[in-house]
Design an enzyme around this catalytic site. Structure first.
Site, PDB file in Angstrom:
ATOM      1  N   HIS A  83     -37.686  28.907  48.379  1.00 48.89           N
ATOM      2  CA  HIS A  83     -37.943  27.462  48.847  1.00 48.89           C
ATOM      3  C   HIS A  83     -36.541  27.016  49.446  1.00 48.89           C
ATOM      4  CE1 HIS A  83     -40.305  24.108  49.200  1.00 48.89           C
ATOM      5  NE2 HIS A  83     -38.992  23.262  49.025  1.00 48.89           N
ATOM      6  N   PRO A 304     -34.871  14.954  34.929  1.00 42.76           N
ATOM      7  CA  PRO A 304     -35.437  16.081  35.923  1.00 42.76           C
ATOM      8  C   PRO A 304     -35.314  15.734  37.357  1.00 42.76           C
ATOM      9  CG  PRO A 304     -37.254  14.539  34.699  1.00 42.76           C
ATOM     10  CD  PRO A 304     -36.257  14.296  34.268  1.00 42.76           C
ATOM     11  N   LYS A 308     -32.305  20.778  36.901  1.00 45.13           N
ATOM     12  CA  LYS A 308     -31.123  21.454  36.477  1.00 45.13           C
ATOM     13  C   LYS A 308     -31.317  21.898  34.994  1.00 45.13           C
ATOM     14  CE  LYS A 308     -27.955  20.747  39.636  1.00 45.13           C
ATOM     15  NZ  LYS A 308     -28.085  21.820  40.869  1.00 45.13           N
TER      16      LYS A 308
HETATM   17  P1  RFL Z   1     -37.453  24.158  25.605  1.00 48.03           P
HETATM   18  O1  RFL Z   1     -38.116  24.727  26.726  1.00 48.03           O
HETATM   19  O2  RFL Z   1     -38.086  22.740  25.394  1.00 48.03           O
HETATM   20  O3  RFL Z   1     -37.657  24.831  24.351  1.00 48.03           O
HETATM   21  C1  RFL Z   1     -37.601  24.290  23.178  1.00 48.03           C
HETATM   22  C2  RFL Z   1     -38.369  25.144  22.108  1.00 48.03           C
HETATM   23  O4  RFL Z   1     -38.210  24.714  20.919  1.00 48.03           O
HETATM   24  C3  RFL Z   1     -39.284  24.526  19.913  1.00 48.03           C
HETATM   25  N1  RFL Z   1     -39.050  23.541  18.920  1.00 48.03           N
HETATM   26  C4  RFL Z   1     -38.805  23.981  17.764  1.00 48.03           C
HETATM   27  N2  RFL Z   1     -38.741  25.103  17.228  1.00 48.03           N
HETATM   28  C5  RFL Z   1     -38.853  25.280  15.960  1.00 48.03           C
HETATM   29  N3  RFL Z   1     -38.280  24.215  15.069  1.00 48.03           N
HETATM   30  C6  RFL Z   1     -38.222  22.995  15.541  1.00 48.03           C
HETATM   31  N4  RFL Z   1     -37.923  21.972  14.598  1.00 48.03           N
HETATM   32  C7  RFL Z   1     -38.563  22.837  16.885  1.00 48.03           C
HETATM   33  N5  RFL Z   1     -38.443  21.778  17.856  1.00 48.03           N
HETATM   34  C8  RFL Z   1     -38.685  22.306  19.029  1.00 48.03           C
HETATM   35  C9  RFL Z   1     -40.174  23.803  20.998  1.00 48.03           C
HETATM   36  O5  RFL Z   1     -41.632  24.147  20.710  1.00 48.03           O
HETATM   37  C10 RFL Z   1     -39.910  25.003  22.374  1.00 48.03           C
HETATM   38  O6  RFL Z   1     -40.690  25.916  22.456  1.00 48.03           O
HETATM   39  O7  RFL Z   1     -35.989  23.936  25.809  1.00 48.03           O
HETATM   40  P2  RFL Z   1     -34.711  24.805  26.342  1.00 48.03           P
HETATM   41  O8  RFL Z   1     -35.091  26.160  25.960  1.00 48.03           O
HETATM   42  O9  RFL Z   1     -33.712  24.155  26.047  1.00 48.03           O
HETATM   43  O10 RFL Z   1     -35.183  24.604  27.914  1.00 48.03           O
HETATM   44  C11 RFL Z   1     -34.738  23.455  28.590  1.00 48.03           C
HETATM   45  C12 RFL Z   1     -35.940  23.162  29.744  1.00 48.03           C
HETATM   46  O11 RFL Z   1     -37.243  23.394  29.185  1.00 48.03           O
HETATM   47  C13 RFL Z   1     -35.579  21.783  30.307  1.00 48.03           C
HETATM   48  O12 RFL Z   1     -34.374  21.465  30.620  1.00 48.03           O
HETATM   49  C14 RFL Z   1     -36.632  21.919  31.771  1.00 48.03           C
HETATM   50  O13 RFL Z   1     -37.885  21.898  31.553  1.00 48.03           O
HETATM   51  C15 RFL Z   1     -36.117  20.713  32.517  1.00 48.03           C
HETATM   52  N6  RFL Z   1     -36.751  20.480  33.805  1.00 48.03           N
HETATM   53  C16 RFL Z   1     -36.509  21.039  34.908  1.00 48.03           C
HETATM   54  N7  RFL Z   1     -35.308  21.992  34.539  1.00 48.03           N
HETATM   55  C17 RFL Z   1     -35.047  22.681  36.080  1.00 48.03           C
HETATM   56  O14 RFL Z   1     -34.039  23.489  35.967  1.00 48.03           O
HETATM   57  N8  RFL Z   1     -35.856  22.493  37.195  1.00 48.03           N
HETATM   58  C18 RFL Z   1     -37.038  21.865  37.295  1.00 48.03           C
HETATM   59  O15 RFL Z   1     -37.524  22.062  38.276  1.00 48.03           O
HETATM   60  C19 RFL Z   1     -37.322  21.102  36.093  1.00 48.03           C
HETATM   61  N9  RFL Z   1     -38.421  20.315  36.061  1.00 48.03           N
HETATM   62  C20 RFL Z   1     -37.967  19.648  33.752  1.00 48.03           C
HETATM   63  C21 RFL Z   1     -38.822  19.642  34.947  1.00 48.03           C
HETATM   64  C22 RFL Z   1     -38.445  18.999  32.780  1.00 48.03           C
HETATM   65  C23 RFL Z   1     -39.542  18.132  32.652  1.00 48.03           C
HETATM   66  N10 RFL Z   1     -40.198  17.484  31.686  1.00 48.03           N
HETATM   67  C24 RFL Z   1     -39.981  18.163  30.336  1.00 48.03           C
HETATM   68  C25 RFL Z   1     -39.596  15.960  31.678  1.00 48.03           C
HETATM   69  C26 RFL Z   1     -39.921  18.835  35.013  1.00 48.03           C
HETATM   70  C27 RFL Z   1     -40.319  17.878  33.851  1.00 48.03           C
HETATM   71  C28 RFL Z   1     -41.561  17.402  33.908  1.00 48.03           C
END
Ligand code: RFL
Length: 402
Positions: A83, A304, A308
Site C-alpha cells: 500500500h 495511533p 508506528k
Molecule cells: P501488545 O500488542 O498490547 O501486547 C502486550 C501483551 O501483553 C499482555 N499483558 C500481560 N501479560 C501478562 N501479564 C500482564 N500483567 C499483562 N498485561 C498485558 C496483553 O494481553 C498483550 O497480549 O503490546 P506490544 O507487543 O508492545 O505491541 C504494541 C502494538 O500492539 C501497538 O503499538 C499497536 O497496536 C499500535 N497501533 C498501530 N501500530 C502500528 O505500527 N501501525 C498501525 O496501523 C497501528 N494501528 C494501533 C493501531 C493501536 C490501536 N489501539 C490499540 C489504540 C490502531 C489502534 C486502534
C-alpha cells in the site's frame, strides 16, 4: 498440563521470562529461541483473544525486512497487501500523495496485527516454545539483583512465581513491568486532548488509499484492512462511551466528514468492533532497570495517528534479542548496556512524527481564542504538504521509516 500441575511448584525458572504475547513479546521470544536462549512467555489473555484482537495493520518496510531476516514473514509475504497512497480531504477538496513514489520510494504492507501475532505464535510453538496463557504477571521484584522474580496469578487467581536471569517487559502500557519500575524511572507524557472512536466495519474499503479527512466537525479516518474489513476513526468528544452512537449516526457522520456529497458515498456495512481511544503518548526512560528491560508499548506509547507502535515493537524486540544473546551466549554485556539509548533514539523520532500527525489531523485547543489560530496553522500545513515536493518527500520518509 492442567493449571493445578502448572502451579504445583513454588517457583519456575527460565533464562529470560517474557511478559506479554503481543508483537514485541512474540518477536523477542522467537529470536531468543532461534539463538538457543531458554525463555518462557507469560500472557494474561487466552490464545483465542490474542489471535483475534484487531489493532494495527500498516507495517513499515523496515519491519517487514526485520521479520524476513528471521524467517518470520512467510504469512505477511503471502497475504499482506502493498500500500502506498494516502488521500487528504479538506473543505477545499481532496489531494493524494502517492508516497510509493516519494522519499525513499517504499511502501507499507497491510497485514492485520492479529494475523501477525498468530503467525509469530505458531512459529514459536512449532519450534518448541512455551507460552503460559491466562497467566497474569503481577509484579517484578529484585530487578537490581542477578535473579529477578515475577509474581503471577492464574485465571482462578492462584499465585505462582518465576525466576529468571532477565525479565523482558513486553506487556503493554498497563502491564506489570511498568508498575514495577523503581522511582528513578522517568515517564515523559503527553495527552493530546483528542479522542477517537475506533471502528471496525464489515465493509469493503471505500477508497484505494488511506483517507484522512479534516472537517470542522472533527477528524475522520479510513484505513483498509482486508477486502472485506475497513477500519474507520471518528474524532469524538472526550468521555464519549463506545456505544453512544448508533450505526446510522456513525455512517452519516463518516459520510459528512469524508465529504461524501462531493467525493462519493462510503461503502457501508455492520460495525463489528468499537473502541474509544484517547490520544496519548509517553516514553519511559531508561528502558533498562537492572535485569528488567522494556520493549513495545511498555517502553513507549505512541498515538495511533502515525501507525508506528507495532513497527517500533518489532524493531525494539530485534535490538533486545540481539543484546540478550550477546550477553547470555557470547558473554558481551555492552549491547545490553546500550539498548536503552539506542531504542530511545528511534522512539523519539517516531514520537516526533506521530505528534506532527496529531497536529496535522486535528485542531485541538483548550481555548476558544486560539482555536481559529490553530485551525489556520493546520490549513497552512496541509497546503504545504499539497504543494511542496520537499515536504512530501519528508512526509513519505517519516511515514514509512523509523
Ligand atoms: P501488545 O500488542 O498490547 O501486547 C502486550 C501483551 O501483553 C499482555 N499483558 C500481560 N501479560 C501478562 N501479564 C500482564 N500483567 C499483562 N498485561 C498485558 C496483553 O494481553 C498483550 O497480549 O503490546 P506490544 O507487543 O508492545 O505491541 C504494541 C502494538 O500492539 C501497538 O503499538 C499497536 O497496536 C499500535 N497501533 C498501530 N501500530 C502500528 O505500527 N501501525 C498501525 O496501523 C497501528 N494501528 C494501533 C493501531 C493501536 C490501536 N489501539 C490499540 C489504540 C490502531 C489502534 C486502534
Amino acid at each position: 498440563m492442567t493449571n493445578h500441575q502448572y502451579f504445583r511448584r513454588d517457583q519456575d525458572s527460565a533464562e529470560v521470562v517474557v511478559l506479554g504475547a503481543g508483537v514485541a513479546g512474540l518477536t523477542l521470544a522467537n529470536l531468543l529461541q532461534a539463538a538457543g536462549v531458554e525463555c518462557v512467555v507469560l500472557e494474561r489473555a487466552t490464545r483465542d483473544h490474542i489471535q483475534t484482537r484487531a489493532r494495527a495493520g500498516f507495517l513499515a518496510p523496515g519491519t517487514v525486512r526485520a521479520l524476513e531476516r528471521h524467517g518470520l514473514a512467510e504469512g505477511l509475504r503471502r497475504r499482506g497487501v502493498p500500500h502506498g497512497t494516502c488521500e487528504f480531504r479538506t473543505r477545499s477538496g481532496a489531494f493524494r500523495l502517492d508516497y510509493r513514489e516519494l522519499g525513499r520510494r517504499e511502501h507499507h504492507t497491510v497485514y492485520p496485527q492479529q494475523d501477525l501475532v498468530t503467525d509469530l505464535l505458531a512459529h514459536y510453538l512449532a519450534g518448541g516454545g512455551e507460552v503460559r496463557f491466562e497467566t497474569r504477571a503481577v509484579s517484578v521484584d529484585g530487578a537490581d539483583g542477578a535473579r529477578p522474580t515475577v509474581t503471577v496469578r492464574d485465571a482462578e487467581g492462584r499465585p505462582g512465581r518465576w525466576s529468571a536471569r532477565y525479565v523482558a517487559g513486553c506487556d503493554g502500557r498497563h502491564g506489570a513491568a511498568r508498575d514495577s519500575l523503581p522511582p528513578t524511572a522517568r515517564r515523559h507524557r503527553r495527552n493530546h486532548g483528542v479522542t477517537w472512536l475506533g471502528l471496525l466495519a464489515e465493509a469493503p474499503p471505500s477508497l484505494d488509499a488511506v483517507g484522512y479527512a479534516l472537517h470542522e466537525r472533527g477528524f475522520a479516518g479510513h484505513m483498509a484492512r482486508t477486502p472485506e474489513i475497513t477500519r474507520y476513526y471518528l474524532q469524538c468528544a472526550p468521555g464519549t462511551p463506545a456505544d453512544a452512537w448508533s450505526e446510522q449516526r456513525i455512517w452519516d457522520e463518516l459520510d459528512r466528514r469524508m465529504y461524501a456529497a462531493e467525493l462519493g458515498p462510503l461503502r457501508r456495512g455492520p460495525v463489528v468492533q468499537r473502541s474509544v481511544i484517547a490520544l496519548e503518548s509517553d516514553v519511559v526512560e531508561p528502558l533498562r532497570h537492572g535485569s528488567l528491560l522494556l520493549a513495545g508499548d511498555a517502553a513507549s506509547l505512541l498515538s495511533p495517528s502515525g501507525a508506528k507502535g507495532a513497527n517500533l515493537a518489532v524493531l525494539e524486540a530485534e535490538l533486545l534479542a540481539g543484546a540478550l544473546v550477546d550477553d547470555l551466549v557470547h558473554g558481551d554485556p555492552a549491547p545490553l548496556e546500550q539498548y536503552s539509548r539506542r531504542c530511545l533514539e528511534y522512539i523519539w523520532r517516531a514520537q516526533e512524527f506521530s505528534h506532527w500527525m496529531v497536529q496535522l489531523l486535528h485542531a485541538p485547543s483548550e481555548s476558544e481564542n486560539e482555536a481559529s489560530f490553530e485551525a489556520a496553522l493546520r490549513d497552512a500545513r496541509i497546503d504545504s504538504l499539497r504543494t511542496s515536493r520537499t515536504h512530501q518527500d519528508w512526509f513519505a520518509e517519516n511515514y514509512l521509516g523509523l
